[in-house]
Design a protein around this motif. Structure first.
Motif, mmCIF file in Angstrom:
data_model
loop_
_atom_site.group_PDB
_atom_site.id
_atom_site.type_symbol
_atom_site.label_atom_id
_atom_site.label_comp_id
_atom_site.label_asym_id
_atom_site.label_seq_id
_atom_site.Cartn_x
_atom_site.Cartn_y
_atom_site.Cartn_z
ATOM 1 N N ILE A 168 2.228 9.732 -4.127
ATOM 2 C CA ILE A 168 1.240 10.815 -4.175
ATOM 3 C C ILE A 168 1.298 11.651 -2.892
ATOM 4 O O ILE A 168 1.111 12.870 -2.929
ATOM 5 C CB ILE A 168 -0.195 10.310 -4.467
ATOM 6 C CG1 ILE A 168 -1.100 11.503 -4.756
ATOM 7 C CG2 ILE A 168 -0.730 9.459 -3.351
ATOM 8 C CD1 ILE A 168 -2.467 11.147 -5.267
ATOM 9 N N GLU A 213 -8.015 9.697 -9.089
ATOM 10 C CA GLU A 213 -8.050 8.231 -9.048
ATOM 11 C C GLU A 213 -8.186 7.714 -7.620
ATOM 12 O O GLU A 213 -8.944 6.782 -7.367
ATOM 13 C CB GLU A 213 -6.780 7.655 -9.687
ATOM 14 C CG GLU A 213 -6.729 7.858 -11.181
ATOM 15 C CD GLU A 213 -5.407 7.429 -11.783
ATOM 16 O OE1 GLU A 213 -5.281 7.550 -12.997
ATOM 17 O OE2 GLU A 213 -4.497 7.000 -11.050
ATOM 18 N N TRP A 214 -7.467 8.327 -6.678
ATOM 19 C CA TRP A 214 -7.565 7.922 -5.273
ATOM 20 C C TRP A 214 -8.970 8.205 -4.742
ATOM 21 O O TRP A 214 -9.517 7.426 -3.966
ATOM 22 C CB TRP A 214 -6.516 8.627 -4.420
ATOM 23 C CG TRP A 214 -5.207 7.919 -4.469
ATOM 24 C CD1 TRP A 214 -4.165 8.166 -5.315
ATOM 25 C CD2 TRP A 214 -4.795 6.814 -3.654
ATOM 26 N NE1 TRP A 214 -3.146 7.282 -5.070
ATOM 27 C CE2 TRP A 214 -3.509 6.447 -4.065
ATOM 28 C CE3 TRP A 214 -5.412 6.112 -2.626
ATOM 29 C CZ2 TRP A 214 -2.813 5.399 -3.465
ATOM 30 C CZ3 TRP A 214 -4.713 5.063 -2.037
ATOM 31 C CH2 TRP A 214 -3.428 4.722 -2.460
ATOM 32 N N GLN A 215 -9.553 9.322 -5.158
ATOM 33 C CA GLN A 215 -10.907 9.650 -4.730
ATOM 34 C C GLN A 215 -11.888 8.590 -5.234
ATOM 35 O O GLN A 215 -12.740 8.107 -4.498
ATOM 36 C CB GLN A 215 -11.311 11.042 -5.238
ATOM 37 C CG GLN A 215 -12.699 11.481 -4.809
ATOM 38 C CD GLN A 215 -12.818 11.633 -3.298
ATOM 39 O OE1 GLN A 215 -11.893 12.112 -2.654
ATOM 40 N NE2 GLN A 215 -13.935 11.218 -2.740
ATOM 41 N N LEU A 229 0.835 -1.201 0.000
ATOM 42 C CA LEU A 229 0.000 0.000 0.000
ATOM 43 C C LEU A 229 0.869 1.249 0.000
ATOM 44 O O LEU A 229 0.545 2.252 -0.639
ATOM 45 C CB LEU A 229 -0.942 0.009 1.200
ATOM 46 C CG LEU A 229 -2.140 -0.916 1.112
ATOM 47 C CD1 LEU A 229 -2.917 -0.925 2.424
ATOM 48 C CD2 LEU A 229 -3.053 -0.507 -0.027
ATOM 49 N N LYS A 253 1.948 15.612 -2.869
ATOM 50 C CA LYS A 253 1.020 16.517 -2.183
ATOM 51 C C LYS A 253 1.768 17.431 -1.207
ATOM 52 O O LYS A 253 1.480 18.626 -1.122
ATOM 53 C CB LYS A 253 -0.057 15.699 -1.452
ATOM 54 C CG LYS A 253 -1.152 16.534 -0.840
ATOM 55 C CD LYS A 253 -1.969 17.240 -1.906
ATOM 56 C CE LYS A 253 -3.095 18.055 -1.292
ATOM 57 N NZ LYS A 253 -3.805 18.846 -2.309
ATOM 58 N N SER A 311 -3.828 11.743 -10.180
ATOM 59 C CA SER A 311 -3.728 10.709 -9.145
ATOM 60 C C SER A 311 -4.728 10.949 -8.022
ATOM 61 O O SER A 311 -5.318 10.002 -7.498
ATOM 62 C CB SER A 311 -2.310 10.663 -8.562
ATOM 63 O OG SER A 311 -1.397 10.245 -9.530
ATOM 64 N N ALA A 312 -4.925 12.213 -7.654
ATOM 65 C CA ALA A 312 -5.885 12.531 -6.588
ATOM 66 C C ALA A 312 -7.291 12.114 -6.997
ATOM 67 O O ALA A 312 -8.048 11.573 -6.187
ATOM 68 C CB ALA A 312 -5.828 14.020 -6.254
ATOM 69 N N LEU A 359 -11.192 5.516 -6.042
ATOM 70 C CA LEU A 359 -10.912 4.287 -5.313
ATOM 71 C C LEU A 359 -11.547 4.321 -3.921
ATOM 72 O O LEU A 359 -12.186 3.346 -3.494
ATOM 73 C CB LEU A 359 -9.398 4.065 -5.185
ATOM 74 C CG LEU A 359 -8.967 2.852 -4.362
ATOM 75 C CD1 LEU A 359 -9.463 1.561 -5.006
ATOM 76 C CD2 LEU A 359 -7.464 2.829 -4.209
ATOM 77 N N ALA A 360 -11.396 5.458 -3.225
ATOM 78 C CA ALA A 360 -11.981 5.591 -1.883
ATOM 79 C C ALA A 360 -13.499 5.453 -1.944
ATOM 80 O O ALA A 360 -14.113 4.805 -1.090
ATOM 81 C CB ALA A 360 -11.576 6.925 -1.265
ATOM 82 N N GLY A 418 1.948 2.496 -3.338
ATOM 83 C CA GLY A 418 0.942 3.266 -4.061
ATOM 84 C C GLY A 418 0.692 4.622 -3.439
ATOM 85 O O GLY A 418 0.537 5.621 -4.141
ATOM 86 N N ALA A 419 0.682 4.677 -2.109
ATOM 87 C CA ALA A 419 0.331 5.914 -1.409
ATOM 88 C C ALA A 419 1.523 6.851 -1.236
ATOM 89 O O ALA A 419 1.357 8.076 -1.236
ATOM 90 C CB ALA A 419 -0.252 5.578 -0.038
#
Length: 119
Positions: A14, A94-96, A7, A18, A91-92, A98-99, A10-11
């Motif tokens: 980004i 995509e993460w949103q 994890l 940020k 990326s943000a 995913l969340a 991946g995290a």
């Protein structure tokens, strides 16, 4: 609670992008801010951070500039490039997404999926 290595792969990138969105930072500052702002969840050591920075720099997402600090010590400061800003925005999103998907599946709460969380 620290997250698993997979994890973090991946995290971590980004999260670094940020942190560099508003300020130039050197390695130790990145380690400190990442640990503090993530409540220790994304804590990483130098052996994880520097390869990650090298990778981001080689992709043109960040650039490093050597400068002399107030202490007289030379430090490499990193900053986001224009390409890095675009990558961070994509990326943000995509993460949103995913969340939100994880919320739909009941894996995370709505609060964690971004409801009421500023972008």
């Amino acid at each position: 609670m620290r997250i698993e290595k997979e994890l973090m792969r991946g995290a971590g990138p980004i999260a670094i992008l940020k942190l560099l969105e508003r300020h130039e930072l050197y390695g130790y500052e990145l380690i400190e801010r990442l640990a503090r702002q993530s409540n220790g969840v994304l804590t990483m050591g130098e052996s994880t951070l520097y390869p990650l920075l090298y990778n981001l720099e080689s992709k043109g997402l960040i650039e490093g500039i050597w400068r002399e600090a107030d202490s007289g010590r030379r430090r490499k400061y990193y900053r986001l490039t224009k390409k890095g800003r675009g990558h961070l925005e994509r990326s943000a999103r995509e993460w949103q997404r995913l969340a939100e998907t994880m919320q739909t599946l009941g894996i995370v709460s709505a609060r964690l999926a971004g409801e009421g969380v500023p972008a």
